[in-house]
Motif scaffolding. Structure first.
Motif, PDB file in Angstrom:
ATOM      1  N   GLN A   1       1.047  -0.738   0.242  1.00  0.00           N
ATOM      2  CA  GLN A   1       0.008  -0.022  -0.473  1.00  0.00           C
ATOM      3  C   GLN A   1       0.626   1.273   0.185  1.00  0.00           C
ATOM      4  OE1 GLN A   1      -2.838   0.374   3.484  1.00  0.00           O
ATOM      5  NE2 GLN A   1      -3.608   2.470   2.353  1.00  0.00           N
ATOM      6  N   ASP A   2       1.084   2.064  -0.649  1.00  0.00           N
ATOM      7  CA  ASP A   2       1.104   3.407  -1.303  1.00  0.00           C
ATOM      8  C   ASP A   2       2.726   2.893  -1.473  1.00  0.00           C
ATOM      9  OD1 ASP A   2      -1.164   4.490  -0.784  1.00  0.00           O
ATOM     10  OD2 ASP A   2      -1.042   4.667   1.341  1.00  0.00           O
ATOM     11  N   GLY A   3       3.209   1.739  -1.779  1.00  0.00           N
ATOM     12  CA  GLY A   3       4.650   1.795  -1.989  1.00  0.00           C
ATOM     13  C   GLY A   3       4.970   1.142  -0.582  1.00  0.00           C
ATOM     14  N   GLU A   4       4.370   1.348   0.481  1.00  0.00           N
ATOM     15  CA  GLU A   4       5.041  -0.215   1.283  1.00  0.00           C
ATOM     16  C   GLU A   4       4.217  -1.327   1.556  1.00  0.00           C
ATOM     17  OE1 GLU A   4       5.472   2.861   4.921  1.00  0.00           O
ATOM     18  OE2 GLU A   4       4.093   1.671   5.848  1.00  0.00           O
ATOM     19  N   MET A   5       5.068  -2.433   2.555  1.00  0.00           N
ATOM     20  CA  MET A   5       4.966  -3.863   2.001  1.00  0.00           C
ATOM     21  C   MET A   5       4.212  -3.888   3.684  1.00  0.00           C
ATOM     22  SD  MET A   5       4.597  -6.577   0.036  1.00  0.00           S
ATOM     23  CE  MET A   5       5.640  -6.203  -1.545  1.00  0.00           C
ATOM     24  N   GLN A   6       2.868  -4.158   4.143  1.00  0.00           N
ATOM     25  CA  GLN A   6       2.227  -4.425   5.559  1.00  0.00           C
ATOM     26  C   GLN A   6       2.057  -6.015   5.517  1.00  0.00           C
ATOM     27  OE1 GLN A   6       0.120  -1.467   5.069  1.00  0.00           O
ATOM     28  NE2 GLN A   6       1.384   0.495   4.686  1.00  0.00           N
ATOM     29  N   LEU A   7       2.204  -5.852   7.073  1.00  0.00           N
ATOM     30  CA  LEU A   7       0.853  -6.958   6.953  1.00  0.00           C
ATOM     31  C   LEU A   7      -0.795  -6.797   6.938  1.00  0.00           C
ATOM     32  CD1 LEU A   7       1.738  -7.953  10.235  1.00  0.00           C
ATOM     33  CD2 LEU A   7       2.557  -9.060   8.478  1.00  0.00           C
ATOM     34  N   PRO A   8      -1.410  -7.705   5.877  1.00  0.00           N
ATOM     35  CA  PRO A   8      -2.850  -7.122   6.264  1.00  0.00           C
ATOM     36  C   PRO A   8      -3.712  -6.820   7.445  1.00  0.00           C
ATOM     37  CG  PRO A   8      -2.331  -8.999   4.412  1.00  0.00           C
ATOM     38  CD  PRO A   8      -1.124  -8.887   6.126  1.00  0.00           C
ATOM     39  N   GLY A   9      -4.113  -6.009   7.310  1.00  0.00           N
ATOM     40  CA  GLY A   9      -5.157  -5.489   8.533  1.00  0.00           C
ATOM     41  C   GLY A   9      -5.516  -4.228   8.367  1.00  0.00           C
ATOM     42  N   GLY A  10      -6.542  -3.687   9.313  1.00  0.00           N
ATOM     43  CA  GLY A  10      -6.641  -2.037  10.016  1.00  0.00           C
ATOM     44  C   GLY A  10      -7.176  -1.470  11.003  1.00  0.00           C
ATOM     45  N   GLY A  11      -8.105  -0.820  10.677  1.00  0.00           N
ATOM     46  CA  GLY A  11      -8.818   0.087  12.085  1.00  0.00           C
ATOM     47  C   GLY A  11      -9.898  -1.171  12.475  1.00  0.00           C
ATOM     48  N   VAL A  12     -10.429  -1.350  13.667  1.00  0.00           N
ATOM     49  CA  VAL A  12     -11.782  -1.667  14.843  1.00  0.00           C
ATOM     50  C   VAL A  12     -13.003  -0.813  14.191  1.00  0.00           C
ATOM     51  CG1 VAL A  12     -12.928  -3.105  16.231  1.00  0.00           C
ATOM     52  CG2 VAL A  12      -9.976  -2.829  15.587  1.00  0.00           C
ATOM     53  N   ASP A  13     -13.602  -0.532  13.479  1.00  0.00           N
ATOM     54  CA  ASP A  13     -14.351   0.781  13.697  1.00  0.00           C
ATOM     55  C   ASP A  13     -15.440   0.615  14.807  1.00  0.00           C
ATOM     56  OD1 ASP A  13     -14.110   1.267  11.072  1.00  0.00           O
ATOM     57  OD2 ASP A  13     -15.472   0.509   9.905  1.00  0.00           O
ATOM     58  N   PRO A  14     -15.693   1.490  15.715  1.00  0.00           N
ATOM     59  CA  PRO A  14     -16.459   1.977  16.342  1.00  0.00           C
ATOM     60  C   PRO A  14     -17.790   0.538  16.998  1.00  0.00           C
ATOM     61  CG  PRO A  14     -16.001   4.368  16.052  1.00  0.00           C
ATOM     62  CD  PRO A  14     -15.954   2.531  15.100  1.00  0.00           C
ATOM     63  N   GLY A  15     -17.601  -0.333  18.011  1.00  0.00           N
ATOM     64  CA  GLY A  15     -19.320  -1.213  18.017  1.00  0.00           C
ATOM     65  C   GLY A  15     -18.973  -2.048  17.338  1.00  0.00           C
ATOM     66  N   GLU A  16     -17.689  -2.955  16.291  1.00  0.00           N
ATOM     67  CA  GLU A  16     -17.244  -4.004  15.687  1.00  0.00           C
ATOM     68  C   GLU A  16     -16.733  -4.631  17.117  1.00  0.00           C
ATOM     69  OE1 GLU A  16     -16.123  -4.285  11.192  1.00  0.00           O
ATOM     70  OE2 GLU A  16     -14.528  -2.313  12.383  1.00  0.00           O
ATOM     71  N   HIS A  17     -16.576  -5.879  16.100  1.00  0.00           N
ATOM     72  CA  HIS A  17     -16.163  -7.239  17.026  1.00  0.00           C
ATOM     73  C   HIS A  17     -14.535  -6.915  16.571  1.00  0.00           C
ATOM     74  CE1 HIS A  17     -14.883 -10.284  19.023  1.00  0.00           C
ATOM     75  NE2 HIS A  17     -14.897 -10.882  19.298  1.00  0.00           N
ATOM     76  N   PRO A  18     -13.348  -7.357  17.309  1.00  0.00           N
ATOM     77  CA  PRO A  18     -12.495  -7.309  16.608  1.00  0.00           C
ATOM     78  C   PRO A  18     -11.736  -8.369  15.319  1.00  0.00           C
ATOM     79  CG  PRO A  18     -11.444  -6.679  18.349  1.00  0.00           C
ATOM     80  CD  PRO A  18     -13.424  -6.877  18.637  1.00  0.00           C
ATOM     81  N   ILE A  19     -12.050  -9.352  15.704  1.00  0.00           N
ATOM     82  CA  ILE A  19     -12.181 -10.037  14.223  1.00  0.00           C
ATOM     83  C   ILE A  19     -12.773 -10.592  13.303  1.00  0.00           C
ATOM     84  CG2 ILE A  19     -12.223 -13.451  14.532  1.00  0.00           C
ATOM     85  CD1 ILE A  19     -10.747 -12.606  16.581  1.00  0.00           C
ATOM     86  N   ALA A  20     -14.308  -9.781  13.744  1.00  0.00           N
ATOM     87  CA  ALA A  20     -15.415  -9.873  12.632  1.00  0.00           C
ATOM     88  C   ALA A  20     -14.468  -8.426  12.006  1.00  0.00           C
ATOM     89  CB  ALA A  20     -16.534  -8.751  13.604  1.00  0.00           C
ATOM     90  N   ALA A  21     -13.461  -7.838  12.301  1.00  0.00           N
ATOM     91  CA  ALA A  21     -12.911  -6.380  11.990  1.00  0.00           C
ATOM     92  C   ALA A  21     -11.881  -7.029  11.054  1.00  0.00           C
ATOM     93  CB  ALA A  21     -12.400  -5.436  12.754  1.00  0.00           C
ATOM     94  N   LEU A  22     -11.224  -7.916  11.668  1.00  0.00           N
ATOM     95  CA  LEU A  22     -10.144  -8.269  11.241  1.00  0.00           C
ATOM     96  C   LEU A  22     -10.183  -9.220   9.023  1.00  0.00           C
ATOM     97  CD1 LEU A  22      -7.139  -9.320  11.460  1.00  0.00           C
ATOM     98  CD2 LEU A  22      -7.734 -10.961  12.178  1.00  0.00           C
ATOM     99  N   HIS A  23     -11.650 -10.300   9.524  1.00  0.00           N
ATOM    100  CA  HIS A  23     -11.689 -10.577   8.287  1.00  0.00           C
ATOM    101  C   HIS A  23     -12.269  -9.432   7.496  1.00  0.00           C
ATOM    102  CE1 HIS A  23     -12.122 -14.837   9.232  1.00  0.00           C
ATOM    103  NE2 HIS A  23     -12.365 -14.331  10.739  1.00  0.00           N
ATOM    104  N   ARG A  24     -12.915  -8.594   7.631  1.00  0.00           N
ATOM    105  CA  ARG A  24     -13.275  -7.428   6.778  1.00  0.00           C
ATOM    106  C   ARG A  24     -12.129  -6.446   5.957  1.00  0.00           C
ATOM    107  NH1 ARG A  24     -13.023  -2.085   7.519  1.00  0.00           N
ATOM    108  NH2 ARG A  24     -13.521  -2.710   9.760  1.00  0.00           N
TER     109      ARG A  24
END
Length: 152
Positions: A40-63
């Protein structure tokens, strides 16, 4: 929580930004070799991102993994966490990113990434260990290798 990267800067209005990221290995079922990373933007990263308010962390990870890579994953297990203090230009604020890192396996590629500007790459684990641009991602992968959760 372990801090990785830049220290907290006095006077900056930090917002807490919880995030979830995954060390995703291939599986016989997926037919994919190595470790799934995202550019992303020329950077190699682990997939993932922010947890939205009220979202369970595992659901956020899958999304997040599906949005950034097009892959589904199975049975993520949390292994480590760290925090880093950064300016997030896409949101125009300073953040204390509390990042939980999970290990998982790739299951099925549903299609291309749903988010523009994300390119998935399968890298050998030992290559990914040096190719990841985020210091915390490299530390988390090294921790997973040292604990035997991921094979180099």
């Amino acid at each position: 929580m372990r801090r990785i990267g830049e220290p907290w800067l006095p006077g900056k209005p930090y917002r807490d930004r919880p995030g979830v990221y995954a060390i995703i290995t291939g599986s016989l079922r997926s037919g994919a070799p190595g470790l799934l990373c995202v550019e992303q933007d020329g950077e190699m990263q682990l997939p993932g991102g922010g947890v939205d308010p009220g979202e369970h962390p595992i659901a956020a990870l899958h999304r997040e993994v599906l949005e950034e890579t097009g892959w589904t994953i199975s049975a993520p297990r949390r292994i480590v966490g760290f925090q880093r203090f950064v300016y997030m230009p896409e949101y125009q604020y300073w953040a204390r990113k509390a990042q939980a890192i999970y290990v998982s396996r790739a299951i099925h590629r549903l299609g291309p990434p749903q988010e523009a500007g994300h390119t998935p790459h399968w890298l050998p684990v030992e290559v990914a260990l040096h190719a990841l641009d985020v210091e915390g991602d490299r530390w988390a992968l090294a921790s997973a290798i040292n604990s035997g959760r991921v094979r180099a």
